[in-house]
Enzyme design. Structure first.
Site, short mmCIF file in Angstrom:
data_model
loop_
_atom_site.label_atom_id
_atom_site.label_comp_id
_atom_site.label_asym_id
_atom_site.label_seq_id
_atom_site.Cartn_x
_atom_site.Cartn_y
_atom_site.Cartn_z
N HIS A 76 0.85 -1.20 0.00
CA HIS A 76 0.00 0.00 0.00
C HIS A 76 0.88 1.24 0.00
CE1 HIS A 76 -4.20 -1.46 1.43
NE2 HIS A 76 -3.71 -2.21 0.48
N TYR A 205 -9.23 5.81 7.21
CA TYR A 205 -9.34 6.20 8.62
C TYR A 205 -10.33 7.38 8.65
CZ TYR A 205 -5.08 3.56 9.82
OH TYR A 205 -4.15 2.57 10.03
N PRO A 297 -4.37 0.72 18.68
CA PRO A 297 -4.07 0.22 17.33
C PRO A 297 -4.19 1.25 16.20
CG PRO A 297 -6.16 -0.67 18.11
CD PRO A 297 -5.58 0.07 19.24
N LYS A 301 0.99 0.23 14.96
CA LYS A 301 2.40 0.17 15.37
C LYS A 301 2.79 -1.04 16.21
CE LYS A 301 4.33 3.56 13.44
NZ LYS A 301 3.92 2.94 12.17
N TYR A 389 3.92 6.66 9.96
CA TYR A 389 3.07 5.51 9.60
C TYR A 389 3.90 4.42 8.93
CZ TYR A 389 -1.18 2.98 8.41
OH TYR A 389 -2.18 2.03 8.33
P1 RFL Z 1 1.85 -11.30 21.55
O1 RFL Z 1 1.39 -11.41 20.14
O2 RFL Z 1 0.82 -10.96 22.57
O3 RFL Z 1 2.53 -12.69 21.90
C1 RFL Z 1 2.88 -13.05 23.23
C2 RFL Z 1 2.89 -14.55 23.31
O4 RFL Z 1 3.31 -14.94 24.60
C3 RFL Z 1 2.48 -15.98 25.07
N1 RFL Z 1 2.56 -16.01 26.55
C4 RFL Z 1 3.27 -16.92 27.25
N2 RFL Z 1 4.02 -17.97 26.86
C5 RFL Z 1 4.61 -18.72 27.83
N3 RFL Z 1 4.47 -18.47 29.17
C6 RFL Z 1 3.71 -17.43 29.60
N4 RFL Z 1 3.58 -17.19 30.90
C7 RFL Z 1 3.08 -16.59 28.62
N5 RFL Z 1 2.28 -15.49 28.70
C8 RFL Z 1 1.98 -15.16 27.43
C9 RFL Z 1 1.12 -15.64 24.51
O5 RFL Z 1 0.23 -16.74 24.46
C10 RFL Z 1 1.50 -15.12 23.12
O6 RFL Z 1 1.53 -16.16 22.16
O7 RFL Z 1 3.03 -10.26 21.72
P2 RFL Z 1 4.21 -9.80 20.71
O8 RFL Z 1 4.88 -11.01 20.12
O9 RFL Z 1 4.98 -8.80 21.44
O10 RFL Z 1 3.44 -9.13 19.48
C11 RFL Z 1 2.74 -7.93 19.65
C12 RFL Z 1 1.55 -7.87 18.70
O11 RFL Z 1 0.77 -9.05 18.82
C13 RFL Z 1 0.67 -6.63 18.95
O12 RFL Z 1 1.45 -5.51 19.26
C14 RFL Z 1 -0.17 -6.27 17.70
O13 RFL Z 1 -1.11 -7.27 17.43
C15 RFL Z 1 -0.88 -4.93 17.91
N6 RFL Z 1 -1.78 -4.60 16.80
C16 RFL Z 1 -1.31 -4.07 15.62
N7 RFL Z 1 0.01 -3.87 15.45
C17 RFL Z 1 0.48 -3.43 14.26
O14 RFL Z 1 1.69 -3.25 14.12
N8 RFL Z 1 -0.32 -3.15 13.19
C18 RFL Z 1 -1.65 -3.31 13.28
O15 RFL Z 1 -2.35 -3.10 12.28
C19 RFL Z 1 -2.19 -3.76 14.54
N9 RFL Z 1 -3.51 -3.95 14.68
C20 RFL Z 1 -3.14 -4.84 16.92
C21 RFL Z 1 -3.99 -4.49 15.83
C22 RFL Z 1 -3.67 -5.40 18.08
C23 RFL Z 1 -5.01 -5.62 18.15
N10 RFL Z 1 -5.49 -6.21 19.35
C24 RFL Z 1 -6.32 -7.33 19.42
C25 RFL Z 1 -4.91 -5.81 20.60
C26 RFL Z 1 -5.34 -4.72 15.89
C27 RFL Z 1 -5.86 -5.27 17.05
C28 RFL Z 1 -7.33 -5.46 17.06
C1 PHB Z 2 -5.98 -4.04 10.72
O1 PHB Z 2 -6.07 -4.29 9.50
O2 PHB Z 2 -6.27 -4.87 11.59
C2 PHB Z 2 -5.54 -2.70 11.16
C3 PHB Z 2 -5.07 -1.81 10.21
C4 PHB Z 2 -4.67 -0.54 10.61
C5 PHB Z 2 -4.75 -0.19 11.94
C6 PHB Z 2 -5.20 -1.10 12.88
C7 PHB Z 2 -5.60 -2.36 12.50
O3 PHB Z 2 -4.37 1.06 12.31
#
Ligand code: RFL
Ligand code: PHB
Length: 395
Positions: A76, A205, A297, A301, A389
């Site tokens: 994108h 957005y 989110p 980031k 971004y």
């Molecule tokens: P994670 O993915 O939470 O993984 C942590 C892992 O550790 C495990 N765990 C354990 N394992 C062993 N012993 C224990 N005691 C443990 N406790 C926990 C867990 O089961 C898990 O598997 O962390 P990590 O690797 O730091 O990754 C971070 C990302 O997952 C998170 O920052 C992103 O998903 C945030 N996020 C977004 N980030 C982006 O860069 N771009 C996006 O578009 C974006 N959209 C989002 C998002 C997060 C969202 N939610 C649900 C919070 C959209 C959403 C809706």
């Molecule tokens: C997504 O596709 O899940 C998404 C994209 C952009 C954002 C947050 C989530 O800022």
């Protein structure tokens, strides 16, 4: 699989941070073991991020993990900002010297990295929750975990907490040795996945008088959409029709453009929070990704910060491995925190500029609109958004 008794780097968590770190260490010839509390299916299906920065894609390339991303990821070159009944495009390459982002779901990044680790046959245990991390202030770390109903122990030279916001690694740090800076927001997101062709080729957005909305996507036939809702909202209050109508309204549907509707396959409410725990290193224990910091989110980031933390950390371990120098490991927290705080600020800025606070005055709404107008009329303001971004270069 059983784990060895001892490893160089014990990695807690098989999310994107833990899996990418393990892969980068493998490429540098450094042994590590990954412990994950959940089962493989759960980890692979968890719906989360969708946008990868240029630097994240570069790190995945360095890890040799982009075979499917190159084929299926969707590059994108901009986003659309909707406000005041209009839409404006922010073009990334022209504002950033050629940078762009990719739509490629976190679920797919995780699946790719798990497949590579299994292919390499290197230590990784699912359903192995860690409950204690000890000894990181001395010479040998001990990680205590449970697997198959048994208490087990792994010793390691270093431990990396990649265990997310609710993990154990951060809580192992003695009280008083770290500080957490936090902010919560008075709204959440209702996120849906739908089997519907995205109605527009880039992300939209939207600021509206009824709150924020975001149109994103997962594939050319799956849409990912979000609506600002009050904290504690029950997704059961939102029929499919109500969701589509509200999205259309906030995204500015008119006679010439509206969303393509299709079966909604997932519906969930997600709270928002900003949080940073400093420092990100305590002796031989390192925190990376969501275990050290989270962002709302709106700036896309979270996953990207997790990837940049472990890129910095993998380089530091590689330096130790090749030269014996701990200089980069010692600098890890300071190096990462600079980028973390920039991303915190950007995520806060995007969130507070685009959402409507429940108690928001007309004055504050006018300020938001003025800021959005500025982004669409000034190359400086648009460039600031585009640079943040698409992601600042990793040091
Ligand atoms: P994670 O993915 O939470 O993984 C942590 C892992 O550790 C495990 N765990 C354990 N394992 C062993 N012993 C224990 N005691 C443990 N406790 C926990 C867990 O089961 C898990 O598997 O962390 P990590 O690797 O730091 O990754 C971070 C990302 O997952 C998170 O920052 C992103 O998903 C945030 N996020 C977004 N980030 C982006 O860069 N771009 C996006 O578009 C974006 N959209 C989002 C998002 C997060 C969202 N939610 C649900 C919070 C959209 C959403 C809706
Ligand atoms: C997504 O596709 O899940 C998404 C994209 C952009 C954002 C947050 C989530 O800022």
């Amino acid at each position: 699989m059983t784990l060895p008794q001892h490893t160089t780097v014990a990695v807690i968590g098989a999310g994107p941070a833990g899996l990418l770190l393990a892969r980068l260490l493998e490429r540098s010839g450094i042994d590590c073991a990954v412990l994950e509390s959940r089962d493989r299916t759960y980890v692979e299906q968890r719906q989360r991020a969708g946008i990868l920065e240029q630097g994240t894609v570069d790190a995945l390339r360095e890890a040799g993990a982009t075979a499917r991303l190159e084929a299926e990821g969707i590059p994108h070159d901009g986003i659309e900002l909707g406000f005041g009944g209009r839409r404006h495009r922010v073009d990334f390459p022209s504002l950033t010297g050629g940078r762009r982002v990719w739509v490629y779901a976190q679920t797919e990044v995780v699946k790719d990295l798990i497949a590579l680790r299994l292919e390499s046959g290197l230590p990784m245990l699912f359903e192995a929750p860690v409950h204690a991390v000890e000894g990181f202030d001395a010479d040998l770390c001990t990680v205590r975990y449970t697997h198959g109903g048994e208490e087990r122990t792994l010793t390691a030279d270093y431990v990396v907490g990649c265990d997310g916001f609710h993990g154990v690694a951060r809580t192992a740090v003695p009280e008083g040795a770290s500080r957490t800076f936090e902010r919560t927001y008075p709204y959440s997101w209702l996120g849906i996945l739908a089997d519907a062709v995205p109605a527009y080729e880039e992300l939209i957005y939207a600021h509206s008088e009824r709150g924020f909305a975001l149109a994103s996507m997962r594939t050319p036939i799956v849409s990912r959409l979000y609506l600002q809702v009050p904290n504690g909202e029950d997704p059961g209050n939102w029929s499919d029709e109500r969701i589509w109508d509200e999205l259309d309204h906030r995204l500015g549907a008119d006679a010439s453009w509206r969303l393509n509707r299709g079966p909604i396959t997932s519906k969930a409410v997600l709270p928002m929070r900003s949080s940073v725990t400093e420092p990100m290193r305590h002796g031989r224990l390192f925190l990376a990704g969501d275990s050290a910091h989270i962002v709302p989110p709106t700036g896309a980031k979270g996953l990207n910060l997790a990837a940049s933390d472990v890129t910095v950390l993998a380089r530091a371990f590689a330096r130790l491995h090749t030269t014996g120098s701990t200089e980069l490991l010692e600098a890890y927290s300071d190096t990462c925190l600079k980028r973390v705080w920039r991303a915190e600020h950007f995520s806060y800025f995007m969130t507070t500029t685009l959402h409507t606070d429940p108690g928001q005055s007309g004055f504050e709404t006018r300020l938001q609109l003025s800021q959005l107008e500025r982004i669409t009329t000034s190359a400086f303001a648009a460039g600031e958004l585009a640079e943040n971004y698409t992601g600042l270069p990793i040091d």
